[in-house]
Design a protein around this motif. Structure first.
Motif, short mmCIF file in Angstrom:
data_model
loop_
_atom_site.label_atom_id
_atom_site.label_comp_id
_atom_site.label_asym_id
_atom_site.label_seq_id
_atom_site.Cartn_x
_atom_site.Cartn_y
_atom_site.Cartn_z
N TYR A 106 -31.10 -57.46 -21.82
CA TYR A 106 -32.34 -57.04 -22.46
C TYR A 106 -32.40 -57.37 -23.95
O TYR A 106 -33.48 -57.37 -24.52
N HIS A 107 -31.28 -57.69 -24.56
CA HIS A 107 -31.30 -58.11 -25.96
C HIS A 107 -31.40 -59.62 -26.12
O HIS A 107 -31.83 -60.10 -27.17
N ASN A 108 -31.02 -60.38 -25.10
CA ASN A 108 -30.99 -61.84 -25.22
C ASN A 108 -32.11 -62.56 -24.47
O ASN A 108 -32.29 -63.75 -24.68
N LYS A 109 -32.82 -61.90 -23.59
CA LYS A 109 -33.85 -62.55 -22.80
C LYS A 109 -35.20 -62.53 -23.53
O LYS A 109 -35.44 -61.72 -24.41
N THR A 110 -36.08 -63.42 -23.08
CA THR A 110 -37.42 -63.45 -23.65
C THR A 110 -38.25 -62.31 -23.07
O THR A 110 -37.88 -61.71 -22.06
N THR A 111 -39.38 -62.03 -23.70
CA THR A 111 -40.25 -60.95 -23.24
C THR A 111 -40.76 -61.21 -21.82
O THR A 111 -40.84 -60.29 -21.01
N SER A 112 -41.09 -62.46 -21.53
CA SER A 112 -41.58 -62.78 -20.19
C SER A 112 -40.48 -62.58 -19.14
O SER A 112 -40.76 -62.10 -18.04
N GLN A 113 -39.24 -62.88 -19.47
CA GLN A 113 -38.15 -62.66 -18.52
C GLN A 113 -37.89 -61.17 -18.32
O GLN A 113 -37.57 -60.75 -17.21
N THR B 88 -40.14 -58.78 -18.58
CA THR B 88 -41.25 -58.31 -17.74
C THR B 88 -41.04 -58.72 -16.29
O THR B 88 -41.23 -57.91 -15.37
N LEU B 89 -40.63 -59.94 -16.08
CA LEU B 89 -40.34 -60.44 -14.74
C LEU B 89 -39.19 -59.66 -14.10
O LEU B 89 -39.21 -59.39 -12.90
N SER B 90 -38.22 -59.26 -14.91
CA SER B 90 -37.07 -58.53 -14.36
C SER B 90 -37.48 -57.17 -13.81
O SER B 90 -36.92 -56.73 -12.80
N ALA C 74 -38.32 -67.82 -13.94
CA ALA C 74 -39.08 -68.17 -15.14
C ALA C 74 -39.37 -69.67 -15.18
O ALA C 74 -40.47 -70.08 -15.54
N ARG C 75 -38.40 -70.48 -14.81
CA ARG C 75 -38.63 -71.93 -14.80
C ARG C 75 -39.68 -72.32 -13.78
O ARG C 75 -40.53 -73.17 -14.05
N HIS C 76 -39.66 -71.70 -12.60
CA HIS C 76 -40.66 -72.02 -11.58
C HIS C 76 -42.06 -71.55 -11.98
O HIS C 76 -43.06 -72.13 -11.57
N LEU C 77 -42.12 -70.50 -12.77
CA LEU C 77 -43.41 -70.00 -13.24
C LEU C 77 -43.82 -70.60 -14.59
O LEU C 77 -44.80 -70.19 -15.17
#
Length: 154
Positions: free
Chosen positions: A60-67, A69-71, A32-35
């Motif tokens: 899945y409860h603590n991550k952002t939506t973009s993370q 999706t990336l996962s 996520a940081r690189h993107l």
């Protein structure tokens, strides 16, 4: 050392969870940081917990939506790599290649010394061997598909 002897079962379960985290860790924070996406790191409690299902739930409860999706993309890539590596292992064992045993030995060694930490970046030492096994599996899959394609043309 005495702590490990007194809590041997707990240590063994945490050690196995570290190995599971090594292979199942996605490293979404770094991606996520690189993107240039918003990232939210996991807490130590949810990262090194004794239960994989709790870790997944916390992820899945603590991550952002973009993370999240990336996962899903990273999970697909990792599953594909692990399946191809398994195919490569079976192909090399069937062809009686000695390299497969050396590769498995390196992978097991670097997996075992990780201990309770089990971060995704600790896969780096054995990934060249893992990638060779994936390449063997990919090449075998390519040959099978091209053979089917040629027979369908005829």
């Amino acid at each position: 050392q005495t702590y490990i002897k007194e809590n041997f079962v707990l240590y063994c379960t945490r050690h196995v969870m570290g190995i599971v985290n090594l292979f199942a860790g996605l490293g979404t924070d770094e991606f996520a940081r690189h993107l240039h996406l918003k990232s939210k790191p996991l807490t130590v409690d949810s990262l090194y917990g004794p239960n994989i299902f709790r870790e997944i739930n916390d992820f899945y409860h603590n991550k952002t939506t973009s993370q999240i999706t990336l996962s899903f993309l990273l999970i697909l890539i990792m599953l594909f790599n692990y399946l191809l590596a398994l195919v490569g292992i079976f192909i090399l064992i069937r062809e009686k290649e000695k390299f497969v045993f050396l590769s498995i030995l390196f992978i097991l060694y670097f997996s075992a010394i990780v201990g309770v930490i089990g971060l995704a970046r600790l896969r780096i030492p054995f990934m060249p061997f893992f990638n060779i096994l994936c390449a063997v599996g990919f090449y075998h899959l390519y040959l099978r598909l091209s053979e089917k394609y040629r027979s369908a043309e005829d």
